[in-house]
Design an enzyme around this catalytic site. Structure first.
Site, mmCIF file in Angstrom:
data_model
loop_
_atom_site.group_PDB
_atom_site.id
_atom_site.type_symbol
_atom_site.label_atom_id
_atom_site.label_comp_id
_atom_site.label_asym_id
_atom_site.label_seq_id
_atom_site.Cartn_x
_atom_site.Cartn_y
_atom_site.Cartn_z
ATOM 1 N N GLU A 24 0.856 -1.127 -0.100
ATOM 2 C CA GLU A 24 -0.189 -0.239 0.014
ATOM 3 C C GLU A 24 0.833 1.462 0.192
ATOM 4 O O GLU A 24 1.806 1.385 0.822
ATOM 5 C CB GLU A 24 -0.826 -0.133 1.267
ATOM 6 C CG GLU A 24 -1.868 -1.303 1.177
ATOM 7 C CD GLU A 24 -2.452 -1.611 2.457
ATOM 8 O OE1 GLU A 24 -2.440 -0.781 3.441
ATOM 9 O OE2 GLU A 24 -3.079 -2.712 2.619
ATOM 10 N N GLU A 64 -4.230 -6.568 2.908
ATOM 11 C CA GLU A 64 -3.082 -7.542 3.101
ATOM 12 C C GLU A 64 -3.099 -8.975 2.841
ATOM 13 O O GLU A 64 -2.143 -9.523 2.618
ATOM 14 C CB GLU A 64 -2.755 -7.343 4.785
ATOM 15 C CG GLU A 64 -2.388 -5.881 5.236
ATOM 16 C CD GLU A 64 -3.601 -4.772 5.054
ATOM 17 O OE1 GLU A 64 -4.510 -5.420 5.044
ATOM 18 O OE2 GLU A 64 -3.279 -3.795 5.255
ATOM 19 N N HIS A 115 -1.080 0.999 15.885
ATOM 20 C CA HIS A 115 0.204 1.542 15.232
ATOM 21 C C HIS A 115 1.385 1.266 16.115
ATOM 22 O O HIS A 115 2.559 1.972 15.737
ATOM 23 C CB HIS A 115 0.001 3.127 14.963
ATOM 24 C CG HIS A 115 -1.002 3.423 13.752
ATOM 25 N ND1 HIS A 115 -2.314 3.492 14.246
ATOM 26 C CD2 HIS A 115 -0.986 3.214 12.403
ATOM 27 C CE1 HIS A 115 -3.075 3.973 13.201
ATOM 28 N NE2 HIS A 115 -2.213 3.588 12.131
ATOM 29 N N PHE A 165 1.868 -1.307 8.478
ATOM 30 C CA PHE A 165 2.074 -1.319 10.030
ATOM 31 C C PHE A 165 2.080 -2.799 10.023
ATOM 32 O O PHE A 165 1.160 -3.465 9.881
ATOM 33 C CB PHE A 165 1.262 -0.534 10.631
ATOM 34 C CG PHE A 165 1.373 0.884 10.460
ATOM 35 C CD1 PHE A 165 2.225 1.651 11.663
ATOM 36 C CD2 PHE A 165 0.877 1.585 9.673
ATOM 37 C CE1 PHE A 165 2.349 2.996 11.409
ATOM 38 C CE2 PHE A 165 1.058 3.022 9.573
ATOM 39 C CZ PHE A 165 1.987 3.639 10.325
ATOM 40 N N ALA A 166 2.959 -3.297 11.193
ATOM 41 C CA ALA A 166 3.195 -4.691 11.653
ATOM 42 C C ALA A 166 1.609 -5.092 12.305
ATOM 43 O O ALA A 166 0.995 -6.126 12.073
ATOM 44 C CB ALA A 166 3.904 -4.862 12.636
ATOM 45 N N ASP A 167 0.973 -4.163 12.719
ATOM 46 C CA ASP A 167 -0.460 -4.094 13.133
ATOM 47 C C ASP A 167 -1.400 -4.638 12.334
ATOM 48 O O ASP A 167 -2.517 -5.169 12.573
ATOM 49 C CB ASP A 167 -0.705 -2.779 13.868
ATOM 50 C CG ASP A 167 0.297 -2.249 14.757
ATOM 51 O OD1 ASP A 167 0.058 -2.125 15.815
ATOM 52 O OD2 ASP A 167 1.106 -1.379 14.078
ATOM 53 N N PRO A 179 -5.095 -9.023 8.732
ATOM 54 C CA PRO A 179 -5.840 -9.533 7.323
ATOM 55 C C PRO A 179 -4.947 -10.544 6.579
ATOM 56 O O PRO A 179 -5.524 -11.058 5.992
ATOM 57 C CB PRO A 179 -6.339 -8.196 6.946
ATOM 58 C CG PRO A 179 -6.057 -7.228 7.840
ATOM 59 C CD PRO A 179 -5.123 -7.757 8.747
HETATM 60 C C1 LIG Z 1 -5.489 -3.194 7.604
HETATM 61 C C2 LIG Z 1 -4.907 -2.010 7.522
HETATM 62 N N1 LIG Z 1 -4.295 -1.752 6.673
HETATM 63 C C3 LIG Z 1 -3.633 -0.513 6.189
HETATM 64 C C4 LIG Z 1 -3.849 0.604 7.215
HETATM 65 C C5 LIG Z 1 -3.178 1.988 7.029
HETATM 66 N N2 LIG Z 1 -4.062 2.745 6.350
HETATM 67 C C6 LIG Z 1 -4.624 3.703 7.124
HETATM 68 S S1 LIG Z 1 -5.827 4.519 6.108
HETATM 69 C C7 LIG Z 1 -5.381 3.801 4.948
HETATM 70 C C8 LIG Z 1 -6.186 4.334 3.644
HETATM 71 C C9 LIG Z 1 -7.780 4.078 4.008
HETATM 72 O O1 LIG Z 1 -8.483 4.523 2.684
HETATM 73 P P1 LIG Z 1 -10.150 4.532 2.525
HETATM 74 O O2 LIG Z 1 -10.498 3.213 3.062
HETATM 75 O O3 LIG Z 1 -10.536 4.812 1.315
HETATM 76 O O4 LIG Z 1 -10.460 5.509 3.549
HETATM 77 P P2 LIG Z 1 -10.326 7.039 3.535
HETATM 78 O O5 LIG Z 1 -8.883 7.359 4.468
HETATM 79 O O6 LIG Z 1 -9.718 7.365 2.311
HETATM 80 O O7 LIG Z 1 -11.435 7.663 4.094
HETATM 81 C C10 LIG Z 1 -4.507 2.939 5.023
HETATM 82 C C11 LIG Z 1 -3.879 2.056 3.933
HETATM 83 C C12 LIG Z 1 -4.933 0.455 8.099
HETATM 84 N N3 LIG Z 1 -5.410 1.260 8.823
HETATM 85 N N4 LIG Z 1 -5.541 -0.887 8.269
#
Ligand SMILES: Cc1ncc(C[n+]2csc(CCOP(=O)(O)OP(=O)(O)O)c2C)c(N)n1
Lengths: 339, 369
Positions: free
Chosen positions: A44, A75, A144, A98-100, A104
């Site tokens: 990502e 993931e 995080h 993030f490892a967290d 998934p």
């Molecule tokens: C399982 C997981 N993977 C990666 C992340 C890191 N992350 C946080 S927000 C985000 C993007 C989310 O995009 P979207 O679902 O379109 O929501 P938006 O922030 O655009 O409102 C990512 C990749 C996470 N929080 N959870």
């Protein structure tokens, strides 16, 4: 032997440049991509954005979108696709933001990546690297800041490493990419910019499974890995000021781990304190403690000490209290010394 | 009756404020002004929180500027405190519009003693029991299967409630999203899924996210209607979400609504340089021209009830004052101490945590461990 003497691993003799840990990761990826066309990188935001921590900055421009690309936010897809690519002959580097968020992708890691060699009797294998920032100290709250390495050390078939210096970060990542097994490569995010050090100009690797002795000592073996290492050094300094000679060991690899170096050290010092920021129950250091008591019981002059995270979810406001820290490490060492 | 699976997003009001279809009577000038007030308040809340971030008084913020019509419109389409909501981390405007007190949001963002979640979570991850606004998880799409389960429980209990579950466009790629959608569909549970499609998941565009033409058509695969709505048109959001919620409530099974909107700011403070890295200024400008607040102002002007510059300025000033007061009040309550780590891990404190708590107490009070 005095507390401040060092061995080569502690400060590799190089004529190289001083860089930080995240630059070391970027360099390792770039050099391996240069060297081996099979290496591809995805996850990502790794492309145009260069990763949320900028570990992959500039790589898409340099190697093109075929080899460095953003994936959908999944993931399971990232890890699972890496397995498929590896089986088909590529050397994927999958970044999990993030490892967290490996959760998934957990099933793909433990059911596919870890098992395919064994269940096919080696007919199919998945040599790949999953890179992911882990650990606390960045005010990230529980999603995080976690240290989930023990979930993975518990799974046969996976190798698990965590560097704490730029030299190791680069060398271990290169070795992981040249190996034949799936490797979970944890990057201690609070050291990304804080850990600086020299790396050589020439190509080198750090073999998986070898611990580094950061400083030699005779009174106590202080053993850790990843984000806590600077605290171990601080604790050793504080104890040195009191005339205590501490041997500091950085495990670097958890699976496989360097039993020989650890046991040799404990046999010499008679005391061990193990440090990790992950919660205590089923903490990987429990395995190290077990092996020490099994193999070096007669040498011990004190019970093996352990400094770990608390068995609570990682808190947001009390981030600094949660982490072990030099004072807590010193206290554990003093307890072992006074036993 | 509102049609699912329309090729174009359903809209009621054009950018310049002219209605493109007759407005239902319930949208009186008073109602429209109330919506405007909420949206503007949410926008200013964003602005103030970003200032707090710059001042180092909080550590993270994910703004919802540009998405106010989607979130306020959704809040106004459900029965607050009756229906249940499984939100995602960008939903503070949804929370505000559902009546979560601003003081609570601010306390959570500052992690103070007045935070009802006790400083445990990152800023922006609140929970509000009175509004049935369930605690936010950072882990993308992890709320979707539980939302399906919440709806299944409502069906089992035979209560006249529905479950609302929100997420971004990126979330629709996660396995959890598909698992939850499928479960709700198979169980014919009363769940309303709402995609706040702001078109970017950090730096990944919707085009890189999925080869589906839209998000709402994915509903077909799970046996539920998928509605496509202009998420910057608050009336369209309220009409479509309200209609879908009623269908769900009446036992028709779950539904998915895709609100097409745009986050005009960065993803969070962590990527303040969005334009430099992954999207163009032109794209942002094009969406600024479709701003939901301006559109509602244009409609009010069109209807002969313009919001005056003085009214607007007064509302902005009032919001700023309110945020400032709440910030000071929250900060005055101090930060939770180390004890919060051990409480609420389990219903009762098990022995090993009792020991760890004693250890930390000794350490923190300078005693011996
Ligand atoms: C399982 C997981 N993977 C990666 C992340 C890191 N992350 C946080 S927000 C985000 C993007 C989310 O995009 P979207 O679902 O379109 O929501 P938006 O922030 O655009 O409102 C990512 C990749 C996470 N929080 N959870």
């Amino acid at each position: 032997m005095t507390a401040t003497q060092t061995r080569p691993e502690a400060a590799p003799m190089t004529t190289g440049r001083t860089i930080n840990l995240i630059q070391a990761v970027t360099e390792a990826i770039a050099e391996e991509m240069e060297r081996d066309q099979r290496v591809v990188l995805f996850g990502e935001d790794v492309g145009a954005r260069g990763g949320v921590f900028m570990a992959t900055a500039g790589l898409q421009e340099r190697f093109g979108k075929n080899r460095v690309f953003d994936t959908p936010l999944s993931e399971a897809s990232i890890v699972g696709a890496a397995v498929g690519m590896a089986v088909r002959g590529l050397r994927p580097i999958a970044e999990i933001q993030f490892a967290d968020y490996m959760g998934p992708g957990f099933d793909q890691i433990i059911s596919q990546a870890a098992k395919i060699r064994y269940r096919s009797a080696g007919q199919f294998t998945a040599p790949m690297v999953i890179r992911t920032p882990s650990g606390g100290g960045v005010k990230g709250g529980h999603h995080h800041s976690q240290s989930p390495e023990s979930y993975y050390t518990h799974t046969p078939g996976l190798k698990v490493v965590m560097p704490s210096t730029p030299y190791d970060a680069k060398g271990l990542l290169k070795a992981a990419l040249r190996g034949e097994d799936p490797v979970i490569y944890f990057e201690p995010k609070r050291l990304y910019r804080a850990a600086k050090g020299e790396v050589p100009d020439h190509d080198y690797i750090v073999k998986l499974g070898e611990a580094a002795i950061r400083r030699e000592g005779s009174d106590l073996s202080l053993i850790g890995y990843g984000g806590v290492m600077p605290d171990l050094e601080k604790a050793a300094d504080a104890l040195a000021a009191e005339g205590v000679s501490v041997e500091v060991i950085d495990l670097r690899s958890l699976v496989p781990w360097d039993r020989d170096r650890v046991l040799t050290s404990v046999q010499k010092t008679g005391r061990a304190v193990l440090v990790s920021e992950a919660p205590r129950i089923s903490n990987f250091m429990g395995e190290v403690a077990y092996v020490i008591q099994e193999q070096a019981f007669d040498y011990l002059t004190a019970p093996v000490g352990q400094v770990a995270g608390f068995d609570t979810p990682y808190p947001y406001v009390q981030d600094k209290v949660y982490l072990p820290g030099a004072n807590r490490i010193v206290a554990a060492c003093v307890q072992a010394l006074n036993y | 009756m509102i049609q699912p699976f329309t090729p174009e997003p359903i809209r009621f009001v054009a950018e310049d404020g002219t209605p493109v279809q007759p407005l239902p009577e319930r949208y009186t000038p008073e109602v429209l002004r109330d919506l405007h007030r909420l949206m503007l308040q949410a926008r200013e809340f964003d602005r103030k929180l970003i200032t707090l971030l710059r001042q180092g008084r909080t550590t993270f913020y994910a703004q919802s500027s540009g998405m106010e019509a989607t979130q306020v419109g959704l809040a106004r389409s459900i029965r607050v405190g009756h229906d249940w909501v499984w939100p995602y981390y960008r939903d503070h405007t949804l929370g505000l519009a559902m009546g979560v007190p601003m003081a609570e949001l601010i306390s959570q963002c500052l992690g103070t003693n007045s935070d009802s979640c006790r400083g445990r979570q990152m800023p922006h991850h609140f929970a509000a029991q009175r509004q049935n606004f369930v605690s936010i998880s950072s882990s993308i799409a992890s709320q979707v299967p539980p939302a399906a389960g919440n709806a299944m429980a409502q069906k089992y209990l035979g209560v006249d409630e529905i479950t609302v579950c929100t997420f971004g466009d990126g979330a629709t790629s996660e396995g959890d999203w598909h698992a939850g959608m499928n479960m709700a569909g198979a169980a014919q549970a009363p769940a309303l899924f709402v995609c706040e499609n702001n078109q970017w998941a950090i730096s990944t565009s919707i085009r890189e996210q999925t080869a589906s033409e839209t998000i709402h058509i994915k509903a077909k695969a799970y046996g539920m209607p998928g509605y496509y709505v202009d998420g910057n048109d608050i009336i369209a959001v309220m009409e479509v979400c309200g209609y879908a919620a009623e269908q769900v409530r009446s036992g028709q099974g779950p539904a998915l609504v895709e609100c097409l909107t745009y986050r005009v700011g960065s993803h969070s403070n962590a990527d303040a340089d969005a334009e430099k890295h992954y999207r163009t200024r032109e794209e942002v400008d094009a969406w600024l021209a479709r701003d939901p607040i301006t559109r509602l102002e244009n409609l009010l002007a069109h209807l002969g009830h313009p919001v005056t510059a003085e009214e607007r300025a007064a509302l902005i000033a009032q919001t700023h004052r309110e945020v400032d007061e709440q910030v000071l009040a929250a900060e005055a309550t101090g930060q939770p101490d180390w004890r919060i780590m051990f409480e609420d891990v389990y219903a009762d404190l098990p022995d090993h945590l009792r020991q760890q708590e004693a250890f930390l107490r000794a350490e923190q009070t300078g005693g011996r461990a």
